[in-house]
Design an enzyme around this catalytic site. Structure first.
Site, PDB file in Angstrom:
ATOM      1  N   CYS A  91      -6.520   1.698   1.858  1.00  0.00           N
ATOM      2  CA  CYS A  91      -6.497   0.284   2.462  1.00  0.00           C
ATOM      3  C   CYS A  91      -7.723  -0.512   2.003  1.00  0.00           C
ATOM      4  CB  CYS A  91      -6.402   0.276   4.048  1.00  0.00           C
ATOM      5  SG  CYS A  91      -7.566   1.080   5.078  1.00  0.00           S
ATOM      6  N   HIS A  95      -7.677   0.718   9.528  1.00  0.00           N
ATOM      7  CA  HIS A  95      -7.178   0.079   8.719  1.00  0.00           C
ATOM      8  C   HIS A  95      -7.544  -1.055   8.259  1.00  0.00           C
ATOM      9  CE1 HIS A  95      -3.688  -0.818   6.160  1.00  0.00           C
ATOM     10  NE2 HIS A  95      -3.183  -1.886   6.879  1.00  0.00           N
ATOM     11  N   ASP A 148      -1.732  -7.684   4.524  1.00  0.00           N
ATOM     12  CA  ASP A 148      -1.596  -6.126   4.950  1.00  0.00           C
ATOM     13  C   ASP A 148      -0.504  -5.225   4.258  1.00  0.00           C
ATOM     14  OD1 ASP A 148      -1.371  -3.397   6.352  1.00  0.00           O
ATOM     15  OD2 ASP A 148      -1.241  -4.497   8.385  1.00  0.00           O
ATOM     16  N   GLN A 173       0.880  -1.403  -0.005  1.00  0.00           N
ATOM     17  CA  GLN A 173      -0.051   0.012   0.027  1.00  0.00           C
ATOM     18  C   GLN A 173       0.820   1.404  -0.059  1.00  0.00           C
ATOM     19  OE1 GLN A 173      -3.040   0.436   2.941  1.00  0.00           O
ATOM     20  NE2 GLN A 173      -3.479   2.519   2.724  1.00  0.00           N
TER      21      GLN A 173
END
Length: 217
Positions: A80, A154, A169, A74
């Site tokens: 996100c 997030h 993630d 990211q």
């Protein structure tokens, strides 16, 4: 989320829906099979401290990550949710169906052999996904943050690749392996990890779990 992926050309044979509770009775209400789980959680000082310790530990003792895992970094602020959706969809392409002109399917095909960093660069340049991201965000119930605003919530994704549960993630340098899982137990196994996130910040209530399920919610 369903509108977002629909605009990106994913057919509605699988649907995102809320998980309303973590006890077995409420989990049993989630349509099956489940191919991905998303967690929305608050980024707190406790979490950031844990994230740093985890990263240092896994750099010293790397986990074995399957080359079949699709992972993207990211690099865009407040994206996100989009990164989480890409992780959920990209790791289930064999199950999901797409329109012939799907911009999401095109992006996944273009980036299939790229590194996580190269994928992030291409996403930054992908106008079709960016425009839909911004238009869907503006439809939300509250005023959507700009891409540069500081937001302390997030999204991450949990998927089953090769019988292992992966936490994906885009803020982390690599996928995290959370042991074995299966199509039948993915939801419960992912929820067990979500419970650890919650236990880390017991004063927090800003947690949301979403499942990508075969049947419509």
């Amino acid at each position: 989320m369903n509108k977002f992926v629909s605009c990106l050309g994913m057919k509605p044979t699988w649907q995102f829906g809320d998980v309303y509770g973590l006890d077995p009775e409420l989990l049993s209400m989630v349509p099956r099979p489940v191919c991905a789980v998303l967690l929305l959680f608050p980024v707190t000082e406790k979490y950031e401290a844990f994230k740093q310790e985890e990263e240092e530990r896994l750099k010293e003792q790397p986990q074995e990550v399957s080359p079949d895992v699709y992972f993207i970094k990211q690099t865009i602020g407040n994206a996100c949710g989009t990164i989480g959706l890409i992780h959920a969809v990209a790791n289930n392409q064999a199950r999901l169906e797409f329109e012939a002109d799907s911009s999401l399917k095109k992006f996944l095909e273009q980036t299939s052999k790229m590194t996580p960093e190269e994928r992030a660069v291409l996403l930054e340049k992908d106008e079709s996904i960016r425009v839909i991201h911004e238009s869907r965000a503006q439809e939300g119930q509250t005023e959507a943050p700009s891409l540069d605003d500081k937001v302390n919530l997030h999204f991450i994704a949990f998927v089953n690749v090769g019988g292992h549960l992966y936490e994906l993630d885009g803020r982390k340098p690599f996928p995290i392996v959370h042991g074995k899982t299966s199509e039948d137990t993915l939801l419960e196994d992912a929820v067990d990890v979500c419970k650890v996130f919650m236990a880390r910040d017991p004063q927090e209530v800003r947690f949301t779990i979403i499942a990508l399920s075969k049947d419509s919610f």
